[in-house]
Design an enzyme around this catalytic site. Structure first.
Site, PDB file in Angstrom:
ATOM      1  N   ARG A   6     -11.789  22.673   4.546  1.00 25.52           N
ATOM      2  CA  ARG A   6     -13.250  22.733   4.714  1.00 25.52           C
ATOM      3  C   ARG A   6     -13.717  23.902   5.586  1.00 25.52           C
ATOM      4  O   ARG A   6     -14.705  23.800   6.306  1.00 25.52           O
ATOM      5  CB  ARG A   6     -13.806  21.434   5.319  1.00 25.52           C
ATOM      6  N   GLU A  34     -19.642  18.371   9.054  1.00 30.60           N
ATOM      7  CA  GLU A  34     -19.336  19.281   7.939  1.00 30.60           C
ATOM      8  C   GLU A  34     -20.482  20.266   7.657  1.00 30.60           C
ATOM      9  O   GLU A  34     -20.228  21.436   7.394  1.00 30.60           O
ATOM     10  CB  GLU A  34     -19.025  18.460   6.686  1.00 30.60           C
ATOM     11  N   SER A  89     -20.599  14.348   2.603  1.00 33.00           N
ATOM     12  CA  SER A  89     -19.919  13.882   3.822  1.00 33.00           C
ATOM     13  C   SER A  89     -20.545  14.549   5.039  1.00 33.00           C
ATOM     14  O   SER A  89     -20.613  15.772   5.094  1.00 33.00           O
ATOM     15  CB  SER A  89     -18.439  14.249   3.780  1.00 33.00           C
TER      16      SER A  89
HETATM   17  C1  LIG Z   1     -24.312  14.403  -2.654  1.00 30.34           C
HETATM   18  C2  LIG Z   1     -23.419  15.514  -2.096  1.00 30.34           C
HETATM   19  C3  LIG Z   1     -22.061  15.500  -2.348  1.00 30.34           C
HETATM   20  C4  LIG Z   1     -21.231  16.530  -1.851  1.00 30.34           C
HETATM   21  N1  LIG Z   1     -19.877  16.485  -2.116  1.00 30.34           N
HETATM   22  C5  LIG Z   1     -19.067  17.468  -1.655  1.00 30.34           C
HETATM   23  C6  LIG Z   1     -17.665  17.445  -1.922  1.00 30.34           C
HETATM   24  O1  LIG Z   1     -17.164  16.555  -2.614  1.00 30.34           O
HETATM   25  N2  LIG Z   1     -16.892  18.437  -1.417  1.00 30.34           N
HETATM   26  C7  LIG Z   1     -17.433  19.454  -0.677  1.00 30.34           C
HETATM   27  O2  LIG Z   1     -16.659  20.332  -0.253  1.00 30.34           O
HETATM   28  N3  LIG Z   1     -18.746  19.507  -0.414  1.00 30.34           N
HETATM   29  C8  LIG Z   1     -19.576  18.556  -0.880  1.00 30.34           C
HETATM   30  N4  LIG Z   1     -20.923  18.587  -0.593  1.00 30.34           N
HETATM   31  C9  LIG Z   1     -21.467  19.678   0.232  1.00 30.34           C
HETATM   32  C10 LIG Z   1     -22.074  20.843  -0.590  1.00 30.34           C
HETATM   33  O3  LIG Z   1     -22.387  20.431  -1.881  1.00 30.34           O
HETATM   34  C11 LIG Z   1     -21.149  22.038  -0.667  1.00 30.34           C
HETATM   35  O4  LIG Z   1     -20.805  22.480   0.611  1.00 30.34           O
HETATM   36  C12 LIG Z   1     -21.808  23.207  -1.426  1.00 30.34           C
HETATM   37  O5  LIG Z   1     -20.851  24.207  -1.661  1.00 30.34           O
HETATM   38  C13 LIG Z   1     -22.991  23.815  -0.705  1.00 30.34           C
HETATM   39  O6  LIG Z   1     -23.603  24.718  -1.605  1.00 30.34           O
HETATM   40  P1  LIG Z   1     -25.106  25.136  -1.438  1.00 30.34           P
HETATM   41  O7  LIG Z   1     -25.391  26.175  -2.446  1.00 30.34           O
HETATM   42  O8  LIG Z   1     -25.974  23.926  -1.496  1.00 30.34           O
HETATM   43  O9  LIG Z   1     -25.100  25.750   0.030  1.00 30.34           O
HETATM   44  P2  LIG Z   1     -26.319  25.752   1.134  1.00 30.34           P
HETATM   45  O10 LIG Z   1     -26.506  24.365   1.581  1.00 30.34           O
HETATM   46  O11 LIG Z   1     -27.486  26.426   0.495  1.00 30.34           O
HETATM   47  O12 LIG Z   1     -25.676  26.607   2.244  1.00 30.34           O
HETATM   48  C14 LIG Z   1     -24.645  26.089   3.042  1.00 30.34           C
HETATM   49  C15 LIG Z   1     -24.134  27.180   3.985  1.00 30.34           C
HETATM   50  O13 LIG Z   1     -23.517  28.205   3.220  1.00 30.34           O
HETATM   51  C16 LIG Z   1     -24.207  29.449   3.404  1.00 30.34           C
HETATM   52  N5  LIG Z   1     -24.280  30.095   2.090  1.00 30.34           N
HETATM   53  C17 LIG Z   1     -24.681  29.553   0.915  1.00 30.34           C
HETATM   54  N6  LIG Z   1     -24.545  30.444  -0.074  1.00 30.34           N
HETATM   55  C18 LIG Z   1     -24.053  31.576   0.484  1.00 30.34           C
HETATM   56  C19 LIG Z   1     -23.716  32.858  -0.010  1.00 30.34           C
HETATM   57  N7  LIG Z   1     -23.839  33.166  -1.305  1.00 30.34           N
HETATM   58  N8  LIG Z   1     -23.240  33.790   0.863  1.00 30.34           N
HETATM   59  C20 LIG Z   1     -23.105  33.507   2.180  1.00 30.34           C
HETATM   60  N9  LIG Z   1     -23.412  32.307   2.717  1.00 30.34           N
HETATM   61  C21 LIG Z   1     -23.889  31.357   1.874  1.00 30.34           C
HETATM   62  C22 LIG Z   1     -25.573  29.089   3.949  1.00 30.34           C
HETATM   63  O14 LIG Z   1     -26.093  30.154   4.739  1.00 30.34           O
HETATM   64  C23 LIG Z   1     -25.240  27.868   4.783  1.00 30.34           C
HETATM   65  O15 LIG Z   1     -24.688  28.261   6.018  1.00 30.34           O
HETATM   66  C24 LIG Z   1     -21.784  17.587  -1.092  1.00 30.34           C
HETATM   67  C25 LIG Z   1     -23.178  17.588  -0.854  1.00 30.34           C
HETATM   68  C26 LIG Z   1     -23.988  16.573  -1.352  1.00 30.34           C
HETATM   69  C27 LIG Z   1     -25.460  16.605  -1.102  1.00 30.34           C
END
Ligand SMILES: Cc1cc2nc3c(=O)[nH]c(=O)nc-3n(C[C@H](O)[C@H](O)[C@H](O)COP(=O)(O)OP(=O)(O)OC[C@H]3O[C@@H](n4cnc5c(N)ncnc54)[C@H](O)[C@@H]3O)c2cc1C
Length: 351
Positions: free
Chosen positions: A162, A343, A239
């Protein structure tokens, strides 16, 4: 494209929480991302799916660059593997669905995870025994220190459980990610026993890609881990805490404590290096914070489907969510003497 209206970031986060940013710009392709990041007023927040972020109720200063760059290209490698390059703003689950439909193995266990493809390297997204570090071939970034775009090899990305070089590091903006997938009808050996059971195969067996995807989506759905606009159990960041990783001595101490408090062994997964990953959900539940727990914090609760997800019931605030998270973290420490680490990324607020 400059969005001049000051919208609350609650519209762009899966928690549906967060106040307005100083300004918000939407980037739809790589050049635009670079241009907007270069022009942005500090501090900059790159935001994509908003599914791993907790934003302050009062909002944040500076510029939010909202990534909406889309596109997938596919290329066959000399050794027969398939290289799938995905633009950062593309929803991640589109990529998994495409891979499964095209008979490309390696990411099927990551079905149903919200958010963008470009965010998957940030915390080395993982679930059900797979993580993206196993299939990432290259990450194209805009390096803000060098003021240039370049491709990074997986070893440079320092992937671990992670986390990666990119987490809590605003030097790099991920522009695109290339995955190396194997043409195959069956998945790699399934490592996660709950998934193997759902597929009615032994752990370590392989299963058809589409069946793995269906089983994962069904397991995740039951836990509120697939976004559903009408189900507040999914207004979360997934999580809220990572599973603590303890060394041998730490785990022995936890076992003794767990025997005293609960009479049973903690749910845990031993690793080859002697460390043990402990189920944070087990610790939270056994410390007294069951599904649906609110602790009197208004508008927020532990999900009714999974103890590891903290949710906004629709009327919550970031302040209330953080108070609930602190209560749980402190409660687990008191009962089991184990530290839980969050997380998601916190912006304008802290745990
Ligand atoms: C219902 C639910 C279930 C989930 N299940 C899992 C799971 O099973 N496993 C898991 O690992 N995660 C899980 N997650 C967490 C999440 O989905 C992941 O971490 C996902 O990759 C976040 O993507 P995002 O585009 O929404 O990022 P954001 O929430 O938009 O950003 C998260 C962070 O990443 C940075 N960021 C985003 N995109 C970029 C980029 N292109 N370049 C640089 N920095 C960037 C942002 O600045 C921020 O710091 C879950 C979330 C939810 C709501």
């Amino acid at each position: 494209m400059l969005d001049v209206t000051r919208v609350d970031l609650s519209r762009h986060t899966t928690l549906r929480l967060g106040g307005p940013p100083g300004s918000l710009s939407t980037a739809t392709h790589q050049d635009e991302i670079v241009q907007m990041v270069r022009a942005a007023t500090e501090p900059i927040l790159v935001l994509a799916g908003g599914s791993n972020i907790v934003v302050a109720d009062e909002g944040i200063p500076g510029t939010v660059v909202l990534l909406r760059s889309m596109g997938v290209s596919v290329q066959r490698d000399r050794d027969g593997d398939v290289l799938v390059t995905v633009e950062a703003g593309q929803p991640w689950d589109d990529v998994v669905a495409l891979a499964v439909a095209e008979g490309l193995a390696g990411i099927e266990c990551l079905s149903g995870i919200p958010g963008s493809a470009g965010a998957t390297p940030i915390q080395n997204v993982g679930a059900y025994g797979q993580e993206v570090a196993e299939t990432i071939a290259a990450v194209r970034v805009f390096d803000r220190s060098a003021n240039a775009a370049r491709d990074m090899a997986p070893t440079e990305c320092r992937f671990a459980y992670r986390t990666s070089l990119f987490r809590h590091n605003d030097r790099y903006v991920v522009l695109a990610v290339t995955f190396r997938l194997k043409p195959a009808a069956l998945s790699p050996p399934l490592r996660y026993s709950e998934l193997a059971r759902a597929l009615d195969v032994d752990p370590g067996a392989r299963a058809p890609l589409a069946e793995v995807r269906t089983a994962v989506l069904s397991l995740r759905g039951r836990k509120g881990m697939v976004l559903d606009p009408v189900d507040p159990d999914t207004y979360s960041v997934g999580s809220f805490f990572t599973n603590p990783v303890l060394d041998g001595a730490g785990f022995a101490a936890l076992r003794a404590r767990a025997a005293e408090v609960t009479g049973v062994d903690p749910a845990a997964w031993p690793a080859e290096d002697g460390s043990v990953k402990v189920s944070a959900a087990w610790l939270i539940e056994r410390a007294g914070f069951g599904k649906g727990y609110t602790g009197g914090h208004r508008g927020v609760a532990v999900s009714g489907k999974h103890t590891l997800a903290l949710t906004n019931r629709g009327t919550g605030t970031t302040v209330a969510l953080l108070a609930l998270a602190r209560e749980i973290r402190d409660g687990v420490r008191k009962v089991f003497d184990v530290d839980l680490h969050p997380e998601p990324v916190f912006v304008g607020c802290a745990l």
